[in-house]
Design a protein around this motif. Sequence first.
Motif, short mmCIF file in Angstrom:
data_model
loop_
_atom_site.label_atom_id
_atom_site.label_comp_id
_atom_site.label_asym_id
_atom_site.label_seq_id
_atom_site.Cartn_x
_atom_site.Cartn_y
_atom_site.Cartn_z
N LYS A 75 0.85 -1.19 0.00
CA LYS A 75 0.00 0.00 0.00
C LYS A 75 0.89 1.25 0.00
CE LYS A 75 -3.81 -2.08 2.51
NZ LYS A 75 -4.63 -2.02 3.71
N PRO A 76 0.41 2.36 -0.54
CA PRO A 76 1.20 3.59 -0.54
C PRO A 76 1.59 4.06 0.87
CG PRO A 76 -0.66 3.81 -2.03
CD PRO A 76 -0.83 2.51 -1.31
N GLU A 77 0.74 3.76 1.86
CA GLU A 77 1.05 4.15 3.24
C GLU A 77 2.33 3.49 3.73
OE1 GLU A 77 -2.05 2.50 2.64
OE2 GLU A 77 -3.12 4.36 2.23
N ALA A 78 2.56 2.27 3.26
CA ALA A 78 3.79 1.57 3.66
C ALA A 78 5.02 2.29 3.13
CB ALA A 78 3.76 0.13 3.15
N GLY A 79 4.90 2.86 1.94
CA GLY A 79 6.01 3.63 1.39
C GLY A 79 6.31 4.87 2.19
N ILE A 80 5.26 5.55 2.64
CA ILE A 80 5.46 6.74 3.47
C ILE A 80 6.13 6.35 4.78
CG2 ILE A 80 4.27 8.56 4.75
CD1 ILE A 80 2.18 8.58 2.49
N PHE A 81 5.68 5.25 5.37
CA PHE A 81 6.27 4.78 6.62
C PHE A 81 7.74 4.44 6.44
CE2 PHE A 81 7.12 1.37 9.72
CZ PHE A 81 6.85 2.08 10.88
N THR A 82 8.07 3.77 5.34
CA THR A 82 9.48 3.39 5.12
C THR A 82 10.36 4.58 4.77
OG1 THR A 82 9.08 2.86 2.80
CG2 THR A 82 8.93 1.05 4.37
N ALA A 83 9.76 5.68 4.35
CA ALA A 83 10.56 6.88 4.09
C ALA A 83 10.80 7.66 5.37
CB ALA A 83 9.86 7.77 3.07
N ILE A 84 9.80 7.72 6.22
CA ILE A 84 9.89 8.56 7.42
C ILE A 84 10.71 7.89 8.52
CG2 ILE A 84 8.53 9.57 9.30
CD1 ILE A 84 6.37 10.16 7.20
N MET A 85 10.52 6.61 8.74
CA MET A 85 11.21 5.94 9.85
C MET A 85 12.74 5.96 9.72
SD MET A 85 9.08 5.38 12.11
CE MET A 85 10.13 4.47 13.20
N PRO A 86 13.31 5.53 8.60
CA PRO A 86 14.78 5.60 8.52
C PRO A 86 15.31 7.02 8.53
CG PRO A 86 13.92 4.15 6.81
CD PRO A 86 12.75 4.85 7.44
N ALA A 87 14.57 7.92 7.90
CA ALA A 87 15.03 9.31 7.84
C ALA A 87 15.01 9.98 9.21
CB ALA A 87 14.18 10.10 6.86
N SER A 88 14.15 9.53 10.09
CA SER A 88 14.09 10.14 11.42
C SER A 88 14.89 9.38 12.46
CB SER A 88 12.63 10.27 11.87
OG SER A 88 12.04 8.99 11.98
N SER A 89 15.23 8.13 12.19
CA SER A 89 15.97 7.37 13.20
C SER A 89 17.47 7.32 12.96
CB SER A 89 15.42 5.94 13.29
OG SER A 89 15.61 5.27 12.07
N SER A 90 17.92 7.41 11.72
CA SER A 90 19.36 7.29 11.49
C SER A 90 20.16 8.55 11.82
CB SER A 90 19.64 6.85 10.05
OG SER A 90 19.16 7.77 9.13
N PRO A 91 19.68 9.77 11.60
CA PRO A 91 20.51 10.94 11.94
C PRO A 91 20.89 11.06 13.42
CG PRO A 91 18.81 11.60 10.41
CD PRO A 91 18.50 10.19 10.83
N PRO A 92 19.97 10.84 14.36
CA PRO A 92 20.40 10.94 15.76
C PRO A 92 21.46 9.92 16.15
CG PRO A 92 18.02 11.02 15.65
CD PRO A 92 18.52 10.66 14.28
N LEU A 93 21.47 8.79 15.47
CA LEU A 93 22.46 7.76 15.77
C LEU A 93 23.76 7.97 15.03
CD1 LEU A 93 20.08 4.68 15.77
CD2 LEU A 93 20.96 5.95 17.73
N GLY A 94 23.80 8.90 14.12
CA GLY A 94 25.04 9.25 13.46
C GLY A 94 25.15 8.81 12.03
N GLY A 95 24.53 7.72 11.66
CA GLY A 95 24.64 7.26 10.29
C GLY A 95 26.08 6.89 9.94
#
Length: 105
Positions: free
Chosen positions: A57-77
């Motif tokens: 579903k398109p909602e799954a795409g939005i979720f997969t875009a937002i979660m990594p983009a918001s979780s990886s920067p605080p951890l440093g990437g």
Amino acid sequence: MNNPLLVKFSQYFRPRLIESLRGYNKSRFSTDVTAGITVGVIALPLAIAFAIASGAKPEAGIFTAIMPASSSPPLGGSRVQIGGPTGAFIVIVYGIIAQYGYATC
């Protein structure tokens, strides 16, 4: 910290978010907001397209875009980390190649 494992871990893992907030000012904030909007305009439709192309579903795409983009920067990437919808492209291409092979690509 008396645990030698924790001491060694803390030497190698230091979230970059903490270091990057030093000297953060209004000018840097405005450029970061502009960059975030630019990336969002490109990444969200791309993530939706990847979800539809993979049968989700398109909602799954939005979720997969937002979660990594918001979780990886605080951890440093890292320099080799894919933290956006581009990572989903690998799975889609793999599925296509697994089903049809290289000759049709």
